[in-house]
Structures are given as structure tokens and as C-alpha cells.
Design an enzyme around this catalytic site. Structure first.
Site, PDB file in Angstrom:
ATOM      1  N   ASN A 149       0.867  -1.180   0.000  1.00  0.00           N
ATOM      2  CA  ASN A 149       0.000   0.000   0.000  1.00  0.00           C
ATOM      3  C   ASN A 149       0.906   1.233   0.000  1.00  0.00           C
ATOM      4  O   ASN A 149       1.509   1.552   1.011  1.00  0.00           O
ATOM      5  CB  ASN A 149      -0.890  -0.034   1.250  1.00  0.00           C
ATOM      6  CG  ASN A 149      -1.717   1.224   1.405  1.00  0.00           C
ATOM      7  OD1 ASN A 149      -1.773   2.066   0.501  1.00  0.00           O
ATOM      8  ND2 ASN A 149      -2.355   1.370   2.557  1.00  0.00           N
ATOM      9  N   LYS A 178       0.108   4.252  -0.165  1.00  0.00           N
ATOM     10  CA  LYS A 178      -0.513   5.442   0.455  1.00  0.00           C
ATOM     11  C   LYS A 178      -0.282   6.659  -0.448  1.00  0.00           C
ATOM     12  O   LYS A 178      -0.241   6.512  -1.665  1.00  0.00           O
ATOM     13  CB  LYS A 178       0.018   5.627   1.883  1.00  0.00           C
ATOM     14  CG  LYS A 178      -0.112   4.335   2.708  1.00  0.00           C
ATOM     15  CD  LYS A 178       0.087   4.507   4.172  1.00  0.00           C
ATOM     16  CE  LYS A 178      -0.078   3.165   4.874  1.00  0.00           C
ATOM     17  NZ  LYS A 178       0.013   3.246   6.332  1.00  0.00           N
ATOM     18  N   HIS A 181      -9.340   1.000   5.146  1.00  0.00           N
ATOM     19  CA  HIS A 181      -8.065   1.236   5.825  1.00  0.00           C
ATOM     20  C   HIS A 181      -8.303   2.181   7.005  1.00  0.00           C
ATOM     21  O   HIS A 181      -9.117   3.095   6.927  1.00  0.00           O
ATOM     22  CB  HIS A 181      -7.044   1.845   4.845  1.00  0.00           C
ATOM     23  CG  HIS A 181      -5.655   1.817   5.406  1.00  0.00           C
ATOM     24  ND1 HIS A 181      -5.228   2.733   6.345  1.00  0.00           N
ATOM     25  CD2 HIS A 181      -4.610   0.986   5.191  1.00  0.00           C
ATOM     26  CE1 HIS A 181      -3.979   2.453   6.667  1.00  0.00           C
ATOM     27  NE2 HIS A 181      -3.576   1.396   5.995  1.00  0.00           N
ATOM     28  N   GLU A 237      -6.747   4.615   8.047  1.00  0.00           N
ATOM     29  CA  GLU A 237      -6.558   6.040   7.735  1.00  0.00           C
ATOM     30  C   GLU A 237      -7.814   6.612   7.077  1.00  0.00           C
ATOM     31  O   GLU A 237      -8.144   7.784   7.264  1.00  0.00           O
ATOM     32  CB  GLU A 237      -5.311   6.203   6.842  1.00  0.00           C
ATOM     33  CG  GLU A 237      -4.035   5.991   7.654  1.00  0.00           C
ATOM     34  CD  GLU A 237      -2.865   5.416   6.876  1.00  0.00           C
ATOM     35  OE1 GLU A 237      -2.845   5.486   5.649  1.00  0.00           O
ATOM     36  OE2 GLU A 237      -1.941   4.887   7.546  1.00  0.00           O
ATOM     37  N   GLU A 293      -4.924  -4.918  10.663  1.00  0.00           N
ATOM     38  CA  GLU A 293      -3.916  -3.889  10.862  1.00  0.00           C
ATOM     39  C   GLU A 293      -4.187  -3.167  12.185  1.00  0.00           C
ATOM     40  O   GLU A 293      -5.004  -2.236  12.232  1.00  0.00           O
ATOM     41  CB  GLU A 293      -3.947  -2.870   9.718  1.00  0.00           C
ATOM     42  CG  GLU A 293      -3.689  -3.475   8.354  1.00  0.00           C
ATOM     43  CD  GLU A 293      -3.151  -2.431   7.359  1.00  0.00           C
ATOM     44  OE1 GLU A 293      -2.088  -2.673   6.794  1.00  0.00           O
ATOM     45  OE2 GLU A 293      -3.797  -1.388   7.184  1.00  0.00           O
ATOM     46  N   GLY A 311       2.859   2.382  10.862  1.00  0.00           N
ATOM     47  CA  GLY A 311       3.789   3.503  10.721  1.00  0.00           C
ATOM     48  C   GLY A 311       4.510   3.880  11.999  1.00  0.00           C
ATOM     49  O   GLY A 311       5.157   4.919  12.071  1.00  0.00           O
ATOM     50  N   SER A 365       3.872  -1.954  10.442  1.00  0.00           N
ATOM     51  CA  SER A 365       5.324  -2.010  10.656  1.00  0.00           C
ATOM     52  C   SER A 365       5.925  -3.373  10.303  1.00  0.00           C
ATOM     53  O   SER A 365       6.879  -3.827  10.955  1.00  0.00           O
ATOM     54  CB  SER A 365       5.682  -1.621  12.096  1.00  0.00           C
ATOM     55  OG  SER A 365       5.288  -0.294  12.345  1.00  0.00           O
ATOM     56  N   GLY A 398       3.073  -1.048   4.277  1.00  0.00           N
ATOM     57  CA  GLY A 398       3.116   0.380   3.987  1.00  0.00           C
ATOM     58  C   GLY A 398       4.536   0.822   3.647  1.00  0.00           C
ATOM     59  O   GLY A 398       5.027   0.601   2.540  1.00  0.00           O
TER      60      GLY A 398
HETATM   61  P1  13P Z   1       3.304   0.438   7.688  1.00  0.00           P
HETATM   62  O1  13P Z   1       3.821  -0.831   7.087  1.00  0.00           O
HETATM   63  O2  13P Z   1       4.004   1.669   7.173  1.00  0.00           O
HETATM   64  O3  13P Z   1       3.226   0.378   9.187  1.00  0.00           O
HETATM   65  O4  13P Z   1       1.790   0.620   7.167  1.00  0.00           O
HETATM   66  C1  13P Z   1       0.934  -0.469   7.232  1.00  0.00           C
HETATM   67  C2  13P Z   1      -0.295  -0.133   6.490  1.00  0.00           C
HETATM   68  O5  13P Z   1      -1.062   0.735   6.894  1.00  0.00           O
HETATM   69  C3  13P Z   1      -0.566  -0.834   5.232  1.00  0.00           C
HETATM   70  O6  13P Z   1      -1.842  -0.610   4.774  1.00  0.00           O
END
Ligand code: 13P
Length: 250
Positions: free
Chosen positions: A9, A11, A95, A97, A167, A173, A213, A234
Site C-alpha cells: 500500500n 498510500k 483502511h 486512515e 492492521e 507507521g 510495521s 506500507g
Molecule cells: P506500515 O507498514 O508503514 O506500518 O503501514 C501499514 C499499512 O497501513 C498498510 O496498509
């Protein structure tokens, strides 16, 4: 047998040129692999068509979202049908976010899931608790309610096209990944929840990805769990060599 999946992803990162460069680099690395892992790239909407053209048959493409309406006067939105017309096969939906920053409720997400399916896209449906919910012991209830409200209105036939991604929001993140045991415990719970609704055979065929992560150095331990079928990645998906390390971690 359920599919092993590693999905990146992106983002809101990489302009079109940078994204194409990354996609081609990943494609080159993946084309030499003989493992049975499905690799998915989820770039921003603006890049999907070009990324799809730039990669070979070993890589599938996904959107990061889709509209909750079919078509019409919804300025700035991108419909499931438009996404499908680019050659994309998947749509990330729900997601954290999107839930947190754009107010996407369970009801909105259910509409998106149904539209994605109606247009031949496979939803990668995200679920996961925030830190406060975990610390107060509510994480199983929260995740169950997200699943029940987001996808359990589907028929079993429809649900077979859904990929679930656990997640935990506190791990996204932050560099603070869930432990292998925490991931397995939740993934097992998710599979049991699916089995109670759609039966064991459907649950056994459902891919449940871990996200938060996840990187090459911890993917092996996470993916070794019986109920962790891959990852939704991510930050580590933005570096081809690191992403390859995750794809080859099974
Ligand atoms: P990270 O791998 O940056 O923690 O993000 C995970 C994520 O939100 C994937 O959709």
C-alpha cells in the site's frame, strides 16, 4: 488452499514517474521468483493504469479506496467501475486512515465493498483496533464488529472474493509491530469468526493478511504463524529490495 499474499500500500507517496520506477524495479525482482505468493501493488489512483501496464502477469494491481456511489455528481470520487476498467483486480477498503481521517463508517464501507464486488474487484478489507481499545481489552470485540458490519451482509459466494487485512492501528507507521503471538491470536480469532458465519471451508480459504510495521526483518516470524497468510505493507513497500525481502519471507 488459501492464497499467500504480499500487498504494498503506497498510500500518498511517489509521483507517477517515481511510482513507475518502483513498480518496474519490483516487477524485475519478482519475475525471477518461483514461489506461490501473490504480489499486489496499490499505488494512488493517478498511477494505477500506468503501473498495471508496467508490470507483468506476476503482479496484480489494487486501488487504495473506491467510491461508495455508482456514478454521477460526486466530484473527486473514483468509482469501482472506473478502477476495474484500468485492469486493477483489487480495492483496499476500510483502511484505518480512511476510517480515522475521512470519517468512513461501517455503513459506508459496506457500500464500497458491495460496489467493488459488483464490479469484479476483490476487496482487501481492513480491520484493526486502536491502542486504547487493546489496552482496555476490547480489541476482539472491535475487530469482530468491523467484520460483522463491513462484510457479513455478503453471501458466502461473494465473501469468497474478500481478503481480510488485520492492521492494529497502533502498529501502523509506528515501528511497533504486533508480536508474532499477538498477530496469530487475532488472526485465529478472525478465522473462527468467519467460520461461525460462512463455515469452516470458506474460513480455511480466506486469506488474512497482517499489516503494521511489517518489514523484511520481522516478516518471517509473522508469516510463520498458521493463520497469517501474508502482509499488507506500507513504508517497507516503497523500497523494492525491502519489499522483495517480505515477499520471500514465507
Ligand atoms: P506500515 O507498514 O508503514 O506500518 O503501514 C501499514 C499499512 O497501513 C498498510 O496498509
Amino acid at each position: 488452499m488459501r492464497q499467500k499474499i504480499v500487498a504494498g500500500n503506497w498510500k500518498m507517496n511517489k509521483n507517477l514517474q517515481e511510482g513507475l520506477e518502483l513498480a518496474k524495479e519490483i516487477d524485475k525482482l519478482v519475475s525471477g521468483l518461483t514461489n506461490d505468493v501473490k504480489v499486489i501493488l496499490a499505488p494512488p489512483f493517478t498511477h494505477i493504469t500506468e503501473v498495471k501496464k508496467a508490470v507483468g502477469s506476476k503482479i496484480s494491481v489494487s486501488s487504495q479506496n473506491c467510491a461508495a456511489e455508482v456514478s454521477g455528481a460526486y466530484t473527486g470520487e473514483v468509482s469501482a467501475s472506473m478502477i476495474k476498467s484500468t485492469g486493477a483486480e483489487y480495492a483496499i477498503i476500510g483502511h484505518s486512515e480512511r476510517r480515522q481521517y475521512y470519517g468512513e463508517t461501517d455503513a459506508i464501507l459496506l457500500k464500497k465493498v458491495k460496489l467493488a464486488l459488483a464490479n469484479g474487484l476483490k476487496p482487501i478489507f481492513c480491520i484493526g483496533e486502536v491502542l486504547e481499545e487493546r489496552e482496555s481489552g476490547k480489541h476482539f470485540d472491535v475487530v469482530k464488529s468491523q467484520i460483522v458490519n463491513g462484510v457479513f451482509e455478503l453471501t458466502a459466494e461473494e465473501f469468497k472474493n474478500v481478503v481480510l487485512a488485520y492492521e492494529p492501528v497502533w502498529a501502523i507507521g509506528t515501528g511497533k509491530t504486533a508480536s508474532s503471538d499477538q498477530a496469530q491470536e487475532m488472526h485465529k480469532f478472525i478465522r473462527e469468526t468467519v467460520a461461525a458465519k460462512y463455515g469452516q471451508a470458506v474460513a480455511d480459504d480466506t486469506s488474512i493478511l497482517y499489516g503494521g510495521s511489517c518489514k523484511a526483518s520481522n516478516a518471517k516470524e509473522l508469516f510463520a504463524n498458521p493463520d497469517v497468510d501474508g502482509g499488507l505493507i506500507g513504508g517497507a513497500a516503497l523500497v523494492a529490495a525491502e519489499f522483495l525481502g517480505i515477499i520471500t519471507a514465507f
